[in-house]
Design an enzyme around this catalytic site. Sequence first.
Site, PDB file in Angstrom:
ATOM      1  N   GLY A  10     -54.149 -15.998  14.886  1.00 49.90           N
ATOM      2  CA  GLY A  10     -53.380 -15.072  15.726  1.00 49.90           C
ATOM      3  C   GLY A  10     -52.646 -14.063  14.874  1.00 49.90           C
ATOM      4  N   GLY A  12     -50.757 -11.490  16.211  1.00 41.92           N
ATOM      5  CA  GLY A  12     -49.702 -10.820  16.972  1.00 41.92           C
ATOM      6  C   GLY A  12     -48.355 -11.001  16.277  1.00 41.92           C
ATOM      7  N   ALA A  14     -46.010 -13.242  16.539  1.00 36.62           N
ATOM      8  CA  ALA A  14     -45.630 -14.586  16.079  1.00 36.62           C
ATOM      9  C   ALA A  14     -46.386 -14.941  14.800  1.00 36.62           C
ATOM     10  CB  ALA A  14     -45.898 -15.614  17.174  1.00 36.62           C
ATOM     11  N   PHE A 118     -31.561  -5.109  31.070  1.00 37.58           N
ATOM     12  CA  PHE A 118     -32.824  -5.764  31.416  1.00 37.58           C
ATOM     13  C   PHE A 118     -32.548  -6.861  32.440  1.00 37.58           C
ATOM     14  CE2 PHE A 118     -37.247  -5.970  29.842  1.00 37.58           C
ATOM     15  CZ  PHE A 118     -37.357  -4.687  29.345  1.00 37.58           C
ATOM     16  N   ASP A 212     -57.366 -19.233  24.496  1.00 32.09           N
ATOM     17  CA  ASP A 212     -58.255 -20.000  23.595  1.00 32.09           C
ATOM     18  C   ASP A 212     -57.512 -21.102  22.844  1.00 32.09           C
ATOM     19  OD1 ASP A 212     -60.178 -18.120  24.261  1.00 32.09           O
ATOM     20  OD2 ASP A 212     -60.027 -17.028  22.369  1.00 32.09           O
ATOM     21  N   GLN A 231     -45.709 -16.631  34.857  1.00 30.89           N
ATOM     22  CA  GLN A 231     -44.836 -15.532  35.278  1.00 30.89           C
ATOM     23  C   GLN A 231     -45.617 -14.394  35.932  1.00 30.89           C
ATOM     24  OE1 GLN A 231     -42.292 -12.926  32.433  1.00 30.89           O
ATOM     25  NE2 GLN A 231     -40.878 -14.019  33.767  1.00 30.89           N
ATOM     26  N   HIS A 233     -45.094 -10.655  36.907  1.00 34.00           N
ATOM     27  CA  HIS A 233     -44.181  -9.532  36.678  1.00 34.00           C
ATOM     28  C   HIS A 233     -44.115  -8.739  37.974  1.00 34.00           C
ATOM     29  CE1 HIS A 233     -42.410  -5.913  35.056  1.00 34.00           C
ATOM     30  NE2 HIS A 233     -42.217  -6.525  33.906  1.00 34.00           N
ATOM     31  N   LEU A 243     -49.118  -3.035  33.433  1.00 30.72           N
ATOM     32  CA  LEU A 243     -47.668  -3.199  33.513  1.00 30.72           C
ATOM     33  C   LEU A 243     -46.907  -1.879  33.602  1.00 30.72           C
ATOM     34  CD1 LEU A 243     -45.513  -5.483  33.259  1.00 30.72           C
ATOM     35  CD2 LEU A 243     -45.167  -4.645  30.954  1.00 30.72           C
ATOM     36  N   GLU A 246     -40.223  -3.397  32.869  1.00 35.36           N
ATOM     37  CA  GLU A 246     -38.923  -3.617  33.492  1.00 35.36           C
ATOM     38  C   GLU A 246     -37.896  -2.600  32.994  1.00 35.36           C
ATOM     39  OE1 GLU A 246     -38.086  -7.802  34.081  1.00 35.36           O
ATOM     40  OE2 GLU A 246     -36.161  -7.425  33.123  1.00 35.36           O
ATOM     41  N   ARG A 277     -37.325 -12.020  37.034  1.00 31.46           N
ATOM     42  CA  ARG A 277     -38.659 -11.666  37.532  1.00 31.46           C
ATOM     43  C   ARG A 277     -39.165 -12.563  38.644  1.00 31.46           C
ATOM     44  NH1 ARG A 277     -41.214 -10.150  31.619  1.00 31.46           N
ATOM     45  NH2 ARG A 277     -40.002  -8.230  31.482  1.00 31.46           N
ATOM     46  N   HIS A 348     -48.367 -12.109  34.215  1.00 32.36           N
ATOM     47  CA  HIS A 348     -47.831 -11.449  33.031  1.00 32.36           C
ATOM     48  C   HIS A 348     -47.629 -12.380  31.844  1.00 32.36           C
ATOM     49  CE1 HIS A 348     -45.686  -8.417  30.807  1.00 32.36           C
ATOM     50  NE2 HIS A 348     -44.584  -9.139  30.738  1.00 32.36           N
ATOM     51  N   GLU A 378     -46.248 -16.887  22.282  1.00 33.98           N
ATOM     52  CA  GLU A 378     -46.557 -17.171  23.691  1.00 33.98           C
ATOM     53  C   GLU A 378     -47.442 -18.409  23.852  1.00 33.98           C
ATOM     54  OE1 GLU A 378     -47.552 -13.709  25.976  1.00 33.98           O
ATOM     55  OE2 GLU A 378     -48.120 -14.910  27.725  1.00 33.98           O
ATOM     56  N   ARG A 389     -39.107 -16.785  32.312  1.00 32.44           N
ATOM     57  CA  ARG A 389     -38.640 -16.056  31.128  1.00 32.44           C
ATOM     58  C   ARG A 389     -37.895 -14.785  31.531  1.00 32.44           C
ATOM     59  NH1 ARG A 389     -40.558 -11.601  28.067  1.00 32.44           N
ATOM     60  NH2 ARG A 389     -42.603 -11.396  29.047  1.00 32.44           N
ATOM     61  N   LEU A 395     -40.614 -11.134  22.873  1.00 41.71           N
ATOM     62  CA  LEU A 395     -40.743 -10.567  21.520  1.00 41.71           C
ATOM     63  C   LEU A 395     -39.750 -11.275  20.610  1.00 41.71           C
ATOM     64  CD1 LEU A 395     -41.098  -6.724  22.196  1.00 41.71           C
ATOM     65  CD2 LEU A 395     -42.898  -8.391  21.753  1.00 41.71           C
TER      66      LEU A 395
HETATM   67  C1  FAD Z   1     -48.116  -5.209  28.813  1.00 43.06           C
HETATM   68  C2  FAD Z   1     -47.111  -6.161  28.248  1.00 43.06           C
HETATM   69  C3  FAD Z   1     -45.818  -5.735  27.963  1.00 43.06           C
HETATM   70  C4  FAD Z   1     -44.891  -6.627  27.432  1.00 43.06           C
HETATM   71  N1  FAD Z   1     -43.637  -6.168  27.156  1.00 43.06           N
HETATM   72  C5  FAD Z   1     -42.733  -7.015  26.592  1.00 43.06           C
HETATM   73  C6  FAD Z   1     -41.444  -6.566  26.230  1.00 43.06           C
HETATM   74  O1  FAD Z   1     -41.113  -5.390  26.350  1.00 43.06           O
HETATM   75  N2  FAD Z   1     -40.577  -7.457  25.696  1.00 43.06           N
HETATM   76  C7  FAD Z   1     -40.903  -8.768  25.489  1.00 43.06           C
HETATM   77  O2  FAD Z   1     -40.076  -9.531  25.000  1.00 43.06           O
HETATM   78  N3  FAD Z   1     -42.146  -9.221  25.819  1.00 43.06           N
HETATM   79  C8  FAD Z   1     -43.063  -8.381  26.357  1.00 43.06           C
HETATM   80  N4  FAD Z   1     -44.302  -8.844  26.670  1.00 43.06           N
HETATM   81  C9  FAD Z   1     -44.700 -10.204  26.262  1.00 43.06           C
HETATM   82  C10 FAD Z   1     -44.971 -10.224  24.756  1.00 43.06           C
HETATM   83  O3  FAD Z   1     -45.528  -8.999  24.356  1.00 43.06           O
HETATM   84  C11 FAD Z   1     -45.936 -11.333  24.376  1.00 43.06           C
HETATM   85  O4  FAD Z   1     -45.533 -12.547  24.924  1.00 43.06           O
HETATM   86  C12 FAD Z   1     -46.002 -11.478  22.850  1.00 43.06           C
HETATM   87  O5  FAD Z   1     -46.220 -10.229  22.239  1.00 43.06           O
HETATM   88  C13 FAD Z   1     -47.071 -12.461  22.447  1.00 43.06           C
HETATM   89  O6  FAD Z   1     -47.222 -12.419  21.044  1.00 43.06           O
HETATM   90  P1  FAD Z   1     -48.047 -13.531  20.296  1.00 43.06           P
HETATM   91  O7  FAD Z   1     -47.909 -13.235  18.846  1.00 43.06           O
HETATM   92  O8  FAD Z   1     -47.659 -14.861  20.779  1.00 43.06           O
HETATM   93  O9  FAD Z   1     -49.561 -13.293  20.783  1.00 43.06           O
HETATM   94  P2  FAD Z   1     -50.469 -11.987  20.913  1.00 43.06           P
HETATM   95  O10 FAD Z   1     -49.795 -10.750  20.516  1.00 43.06           O
HETATM   96  O11 FAD Z   1     -51.094 -12.052  22.263  1.00 43.06           O
HETATM   97  O12 FAD Z   1     -51.582 -12.248  19.814  1.00 43.06           O
HETATM   98  C14 FAD Z   1     -52.555 -13.263  19.933  1.00 43.06           C
HETATM   99  C15 FAD Z   1     -53.435 -13.228  18.707  1.00 43.06           C
HETATM  100  O13 FAD Z   1     -54.289 -14.352  18.708  1.00 43.06           O
HETATM  101  C16 FAD Z   1     -55.598 -13.951  18.410  1.00 43.06           C
HETATM  102  N5  FAD Z   1     -56.505 -14.930  19.011  1.00 43.06           N
HETATM  103  C17 FAD Z   1     -56.450 -15.473  20.259  1.00 43.06           C
HETATM  104  N6  FAD Z   1     -57.471 -16.331  20.432  1.00 43.06           N
HETATM  105  C18 FAD Z   1     -58.177 -16.338  19.267  1.00 43.06           C
HETATM  106  C19 FAD Z   1     -59.346 -17.009  18.840  1.00 43.06           C
HETATM  107  N7  FAD Z   1     -60.020 -17.852  19.618  1.00 43.06           N
HETATM  108  N8  FAD Z   1     -59.808 -16.760  17.584  1.00 43.06           N
HETATM  109  C20 FAD Z   1     -59.155 -15.876  16.758  1.00 43.06           C
HETATM  110  N9  FAD Z   1     -58.039 -15.219  17.140  1.00 43.06           N
HETATM  111  C21 FAD Z   1     -57.564 -15.451  18.371  1.00 43.06           C
HETATM  112  C22 FAD Z   1     -55.706 -12.552  18.990  1.00 43.06           C
HETATM  113  O14 FAD Z   1     -56.755 -11.824  18.385  1.00 43.06           O
HETATM  114  C23 FAD Z   1     -54.328 -12.001  18.621  1.00 43.06           C
HETATM  115  O15 FAD Z   1     -54.335 -11.534  17.294  1.00 43.06           O
HETATM  116  C24 FAD Z   1     -45.254  -7.967  27.206  1.00 43.06           C
HETATM  117  C25 FAD Z   1     -46.536  -8.391  27.482  1.00 43.06           C
HETATM  118  C26 FAD Z   1     -47.447  -7.517  28.022  1.00 43.06           C
HETATM  119  C27 FAD Z   1     -48.819  -8.042  28.364  1.00 43.06           C
END
Ligand code: FAD
Length: 575
Positions: A10, A12, A14, A118, A212, A231, A233, A243, A246, A277, A348, A378, A389, A395
């Site tokens: 991952g 993202g 985190a 918020f 996954d 959740q 939204h 989206l 908010e 929400r 969401h 997440e 949430r 974030l």
């Molecule tokens: C449109 C939108 C707006 C949002 N706005 C806000 C906000 O303003 N404030 C807030 O606090 N939260 C917000 N959220 C929620 C927040 O963005 C997410 O909960 C958070 O960014 C998740 O981050 P993460 O690092 O957990 O995962 P993600 O950013 O979802 O990253 C997941 C990673 O895992 C990888 N991955 C997944 N499965 C596999 C696999 N099988 N093999 C290899 N790689 C894999 C993906 O490629 C990716 O790199 C929003 C969410 C959305 C959808």
Amino acid sequence: MLEHDVIIVGGGLAGCRAAVEIARTDPSLKVAVVAKTHPIRSHSVAAQGGIAATLKNVDSTDSWEAHAFDTVKGSDYLADQDAVELLTQEAPNVVIDLEHMGVLFSRLPDGRIAQRAFGGHSHNRTCYAADKTGHAILHELVNNLRRYGVQIYDEWYVLRLIVEEGQAKGIVMYRLQDGQLAVVRAKAVMFATGGYGRVFNTTSNDFASTGDGLAMAAVAGLPLEDMEFVQFHPTGLYPVGVLISEAVRGEGAYLINADGDRFMANYAPSRMELAPRDITSRAIAREIRAGRGIHPDGSAGGPFVYLDLRHMGREKIMSRVPFCWEEAHRLVGVDAVEQPMPVRPTVHYSMGGIPVNTQGQVRSSPDGLVEGFFAAGEAACVSVHGANRLGSNSLLECVVYGKLTGSAIAHYVQNRKLPTLDEQRYLTEVSQQIQSLLDQAGTCRIHQLRQAFQDTMTQYCGVFRTEALMSEGLTQIQNLQQQYPQIYLDDRGKCWNTEIIEALELRNLMIVGQIILSAALNRQESRGAHFREDYPQRDDPGFLKHTFAYYSPAGIDLSYRPVTITRFAPQERKY
Ligand SMILES: Cc1cc2nc3c(=O)[nH]c(=O)nc-3n(C[C@H](O)[C@H](O)[C@H](O)COP(=O)(O)OP(=O)(O)OC[C@H]3O[C@@H](n4cnc5c(N)ncnc54)[C@H](O)[C@@H]3O)c2cc1C
């Protein structure tokens, strides 16, 4: 066989934040991040509205205790309060640290980081970069991966978590470009694989949010926590579900029904459009049910309500929420300066996930831990969000728990050897799995089965739930699961075969959906996002506890874990 001290799945917020922390703590460690997308395309990049932290730049009366209370109340008292305390105490530090890494936050006239209102937050504490906050943060974190020499495997799909004798030993991954398989062994494996919005037919999430990591953990025999809490939204753009942040309501937009009323006055008079929400989404769904929704021709009885920004004026709209204006303009042809936007609830966020302690170590049971396995973001459930949430806390969770988990991993691996495992066995098993998908002589296309499944989950496990509805939903998804061997792939090649990935993702979606439904059916109360029309009250004596769901092909087993309460005794939740 590939080897790393730490393998993070991952890219993202985190995963990247954890990688940076490991490299900062012990630069000699070999750390790698795998992502099925490029890390910069992770769903985090789409985050809009902001990240909560009590910097007190706008409101000097704010405190981490107030942030903690808002979060616990928002969670309908299901959050673990020790985890919430850490989250809210660490928040100002991690935001300032991001600032020092180079994240371009929006500013107050005096140069300090700006903060906005918020939903569910009692003070203006959400820091932001216009309405592109995720973009601003993720780009800096990915730059930092390079700076710290973290190896990146981008566009590799992980399809198996290797757990033997209660220890995580590694993963098996598949390179999209050419179909190459690789086994990676590591002293610690971390999952930061994001959410599962694609389980449902209308979602704000990207196409890669297919759960996954959750499915891989479940198939490896590990529990998933609190999966019934999905959740919705309140403001997904109708009809696409994309989206509308908010932040738009944080900056002052109104929700309006077909009668032209700001109906939130009837549901949360003290917070109006900035209620949490779960409450706002149910309010919109109730208005639509009662015939006060709106049709595209403007008449009553339709499937959406209006989000009205017109009184905010062009300048404020374009400086504070330009991306939301652009989305509505581009996708549904609405100029929000002149016209209200059509919105309705959209799936969401996943409050539940892989259960972890505050060090990010994965739980094998309500009181056991898995060696060598960590999770954050997440995909994980440290339970700071409980049953619902608050916006801008996700974030924050990714950054705080990414950091804490990274630090815990850097120390953990010091005393651990690379595990031994039979590489050939896993390569053979996984290549047989892929070959049998390619050879399937079925009659059903992947997208047909996926659509049928997403429609079923949406219809039978949506905003309003009952026993009858969910039991029927479970039967229907079990029938759909039986059709999985009937799917066929047009592309049988090895080069960029995205159909293989879609087939594997569909299997994961179905496993996650079954777990959500089973956990929801068993929770005979209403709490946060989980609303049972047949049990409309919260039931603390019966259900102030976390669900642990264990998957097996034969069905789902459930057990429970107590909630950690430190300073806020459960009360009735009113706004
Ligand atoms: C449109 C939108 C707006 C949002 N706005 C806000 C906000 O303003 N404030 C807030 O606090 N939260 C917000 N959220 C929620 C927040 O963005 C997410 O909960 C958070 O960014 C998740 O981050 P993460 O690092 O957990 O995962 P993600 O950013 O979802 O990253 C997941 C990673 O895992 C990888 N991955 C997944 N499965 C596999 C696999 N099988 N093999 C290899 N790689 C894999 C993906 O490629 C990716 O790199 C929003 C969410 C959305 C959808």
